[in-house]
Design a protein around this motif. Structure first.
Motif, PDB file in Angstrom:
ATOM      1  N   LYS A 153      15.276  67.085  61.185  1.00  7.95           N
ATOM      2  CA  LYS A 153      15.768  68.153  62.063  1.00  7.95           C
ATOM      3  C   LYS A 153      17.259  68.354  61.849  1.00  7.95           C
ATOM      4  CE  LYS A 153      13.387  66.837  66.024  1.00  7.95           C
ATOM      5  NZ  LYS A 153      13.300  66.797  67.488  1.00  7.95           N
ATOM      6  N   ASP A 154      18.007  67.269  61.692  1.00  8.20           N
ATOM      7  CA  ASP A 154      19.448  67.366  61.497  1.00  8.20           C
ATOM      8  C   ASP A 154      19.789  68.100  60.205  1.00  8.20           C
ATOM      9  OD1 ASP A 154      20.007  66.094  63.856  1.00  8.20           O
ATOM     10  OD2 ASP A 154      20.470  64.151  62.941  1.00  8.20           O
ATOM     11  N   LYS A 185      19.364  71.736  60.799  1.00  9.53           N
ATOM     12  CA  LYS A 185      20.237  72.238  61.865  1.00  9.53           C
ATOM     13  C   LYS A 185      21.556  72.729  61.293  1.00  9.53           C
ATOM     14  CE  LYS A 185      20.369  70.058  65.886  1.00  9.53           C
ATOM     15  NZ  LYS A 185      20.732  69.027  66.893  1.00  9.53           N
ATOM     16  N   ASP A 186      22.076  72.069  60.256  1.00  7.62           N
ATOM     17  CA  ASP A 186      23.388  72.407  59.699  1.00  7.62           C
ATOM     18  C   ASP A 186      23.364  73.617  58.840  1.00  7.62           C
ATOM     19  OD1 ASP A 186      24.552  70.287  60.973  1.00  7.62           O
ATOM     20  OD2 ASP A 186      24.205  68.902  59.300  1.00  7.62           O
TER      21      ASP A 186
END
Length: 57
Positions: A52-53, A56-57
Motif C-alpha cells: 500500500k505504501d 501511495k507515493d
C-alpha cells in the motif's frame, strides 16, 4: 504504513514467537502451531502495508 499498523504487526509476530516457544517448551503442538500462524499473520499484514505504501507515493 501507519504507526498503529506497524505496532499491531510487530505485536502479532511477538505474540506468535512467544506462543511458539511456549508450545515447544511444554510439548504442546497446538500452541506451537498457533504461534507459527500468528507470526505468519503478522508477516502477511506487514507485507500488505508495504505494498500500500508503494502505491501511495
Amino acid at each position: 504504513m501507519g504507526m498503529g499498523d506497524k505496532i499491531e504487526n510487530v505485536g502479532d509476530k511477538a505474540k506468535g514467537t512467544a506462543k511458539e516457544a511456549a508450545g515447544k517448551a511444554v510439548g504442546n503442538e497446538r500452541l506451537e502451531a498457533e504461534g507459527k500462524a500468528d507470526k505468519a499473520k503478522g508477516d502477511v499484514k506487514q507485507a500488505g502495508e508495504k505494498v500500500k505504501d508503494v502505491f501511495k507515493d
